[in-house]
Every structure is written in structure tokens, then in C-alpha cells.
Design an enzyme around this catalytic site. Structure first.
Site, PDB file in Angstrom:
ATOM      1  N   ILE A  95     -23.922 -15.039  -4.464  1.00 14.63           N
ATOM      2  CA  ILE A  95     -23.591 -13.909  -3.584  1.00 14.63           C
ATOM      3  C   ILE A  95     -24.490 -14.061  -2.367  1.00 14.63           C
ATOM      4  O   ILE A  95     -25.685 -14.319  -2.487  1.00 14.63           O
ATOM      5  CB  ILE A  95     -23.821 -12.562  -4.300  1.00 14.63           C
ATOM      6  CG1 ILE A  95     -23.401 -11.392  -3.396  1.00 14.63           C
ATOM      7  CG2 ILE A  95     -25.236 -12.403  -4.781  1.00 14.63           C
ATOM      8  CD1 ILE A  95     -23.446 -10.043  -4.121  1.00 14.63           C
ATOM      9  N   SER A  96     -23.915 -13.949  -1.206  1.00 17.53           N
ATOM     10  CA  SER A  96     -24.631 -14.266   0.025  1.00 17.53           C
ATOM     11  C   SER A  96     -25.796 -13.330   0.317  1.00 17.53           C
ATOM     12  O   SER A  96     -25.808 -12.172  -0.109  1.00 17.53           O
ATOM     13  CB  SER A  96     -23.666 -14.231   1.215  1.00 17.53           C
ATOM     14  OG  SER A  96     -22.642 -15.172   1.063  1.00 17.53           O
ATOM     15  N   GLN A  97     -26.751 -13.845   1.046  1.00 13.24           N
ATOM     16  CA  GLN A  97     -27.869 -13.047   1.533  1.00 13.24           C
ATOM     17  C   GLN A  97     -27.343 -11.895   2.386  1.00 13.24           C
ATOM     18  O   GLN A  97     -26.488 -12.091   3.246  1.00 13.24           O
ATOM     19  CB  GLN A  97     -28.795 -13.932   2.369  1.00 13.24           C
ATOM     20  CG  GLN A  97     -29.973 -13.209   2.965  1.00 13.24           C
ATOM     21  CD  GLN A  97     -30.763 -14.094   3.912  1.00 13.24           C
ATOM     22  OE1 GLN A  97     -30.360 -15.213   4.179  1.00 13.24           O
ATOM     23  NE2 GLN A  97     -31.857 -13.584   4.415  1.00 13.24           N
TER      24      GLN A  97
END
Length: 246
Positions: A95-97
Site C-alpha cells: 500500500i503506497s506511502q
């Protein structure tokens, strides 16, 4: 779906959105989300020269405050959900920053009547952020288990304006094209021609370009009203590679 290099990079150099979200304003995570947003704002200040702006749009920050990121990670990762960093979601994906999610959403400049296509659903977190600001989001995930789980999760959380399909997002979703904006959450060697074709004149695409072991650049792609393509490099990033043999 990103392994961000923002931490390394930094060493060197209220409007409500349209949503079907069921996230509670009284959530015990609300304070943590607010702290996350403050970190995002600080990172934007640190990268303002690259971004070309000192702050993100209020609709983007409000979406980051509303979406329950802890719902998009495993129980074992929930205590880290509002840290400003990527987290694993299985199958070699992340899951992206939050900073990157916010920046990419801001670059698209999504409006409440817009239709958005996303290549790479992953956990569904980026789709939920887009859904807070857009009319409709169409997302394609190539890993079946991730796609099915994201679809169920988004439905459970009340995001009725998101549709998820399992398949190869390189080819877009022609049945719902053209799109006002396109988000690509995996790095490729080039801009997929089918996505350029499915982008409306006047529309925007955000995509990381570069190989797995090369410097990647987050690119803003704009299609002019006469169909010409303009690109701008925004930030160095490190995304997982686009799969599907392209």
C-alpha cells in the site's frame, strides 16, 4: 503499490469530497489520520520545488483525513497504518506511502464530476482516495486475489462509486472510456498507448516511468484539447514493476 524512496530523497534536496465512504468522523483513528496529514503537508513543503507548489488541494487533504487506511492493511499492520510509509499487502505488493498517494491524487486535479481509471488496484486505498473526489472510479488489478479482496473491501466500506475488475490494466477499460484522469500505480518503461487513447482531451495521467533497477520518475501526462501529449517529470520514485509482459 510502491516502495517509496522519499525518505532518502528528502535528505537531499474545509471542502468535503464526493464519497460513499462509511468512515466514522468519531473513529479512534481520527487523531492518527490528522497527524498523518500534517506529515504529508511537511513533506510537500520539503519537495515544493519539485512539485511546483507549496500545498496540496484541500479536497485531497480532506480525502486523506477521511479514508480509513487501517482498513486496507492486515491486522498485523494496523498499528503502522497511519505512519507515512508504504506497508506490505502480500503478493510482493505494498500500500503506497500516504505522501505519494496524496501527491499523485493532487496532480490529477480530479473534480467531483470526473470519471477516473486506475491501473493497479492493490489494496484499494488509492481507489478510495480517488472515490472521495471523483464521480466514478474504474480500477483494474492483475493479481486476482488482490482484486477480489479490494472489491469486497471497498463495497463493505461504502464506496459504491468504485468498480474493480481483475485483468490487465495496461489496456485500460475501454467500455467506460474516455476518462477525465488516469492513475497508474506500477512502473513501466513507457506510457501505455491504450491509456493515452482512452484519456479525454484536456485530461491528465500520472504514471511512474522506469525499470525496477533504474531511477524511476513520476510523470504527469497531459492531453491537450487538440490531442497532443505533454509530459513533466515530478519526483524520483520506486514503484513495483508493471506486470503483464509489456
Amino acid at each position: 503499490m510502491i516502495r517509496s524512496i522519499l525518505a532518502f530523497f528528502l535528505l537531499f534536496p474545509l471542502v468535503l469530497c464526493c464519497t460513499g465512504s462509511s468512515a466514522s468522523e468519531n473513529s479512534p483513528y481520527q487523531v492518527q489520520r490528522e497527524s498523518m496529514v500534517k506529515e504529508i503537508e511537511a513533506d510537500v513543503q520539503s519537495t515544493r520545488e519539485q512539485l511546483g507548489k507549496r500545498s496540496l488541494g484541500p479536497q485531497v487533504l480532506e480525502a486523506m483525513r477521511r479514508v480509513p487506511r487501517h482498513e486496507f492493511v492486515s491486522n498485523g499492520q494496523r498499528r503502522y497504518a497511519y505512519e507515512n510509509r508504504p506497508l506490505p499487502i502480500g503478493h510482493g505488493q505494498t500500500i503506497s506511502q500516504p505522501y505519494i498517494v496524496a501527491v499523485m491524487t493532487d496532480l490529477l486535479d480530479v473534480g467531483k464530476e470526473d470519471t477516473v481509471f486506475e491501473l493497479g488496484t492493490g489494496s484499494g486505498y488509492q481507489a478510495a482516495i480517488l472515490a472521495e473526489c471523483a464521480r466514478e472510479v474504474y480500477s483494474v488489478e492483475i493479481i486476482e486475489e488482490l482484486g477480489e479482496t479490494a472489491r469486497e473491501r471497498l463495497k463493505r466500506l461504502g464506496y459504491g462509486n468504485v468498480q474493480v475488475r481483475v485483468g490487465d490494466g495496461y489496456y485500460g477499460w475501454k467500455e467506460h472510456a474516455p476518462f477525465d484522469a488516469i492513475m497508474v500505480t506500477a512502473a513501466g518503461s513507457h506510457i501505455p498507448p491504450p491509456l493515452v487513447e482512452q484519456l479525454k482531451p484536456g485530461g491528465r495521467m500520472v504514471i511512474p516511468i522506469g525499470g525496477s533497477f533504474m531511477t524511476q520518475q513520476l510523470m504527469l501526462v497531459e492531453k491537450t484539447m487538440d490531442g497532443k501529449i505533454k509530459t513533466r517529470q515530478v519526483l524520483p520514485v520506486a514503484f513495483v514493476p508493471l506486470t503483464g509482459g509489456h
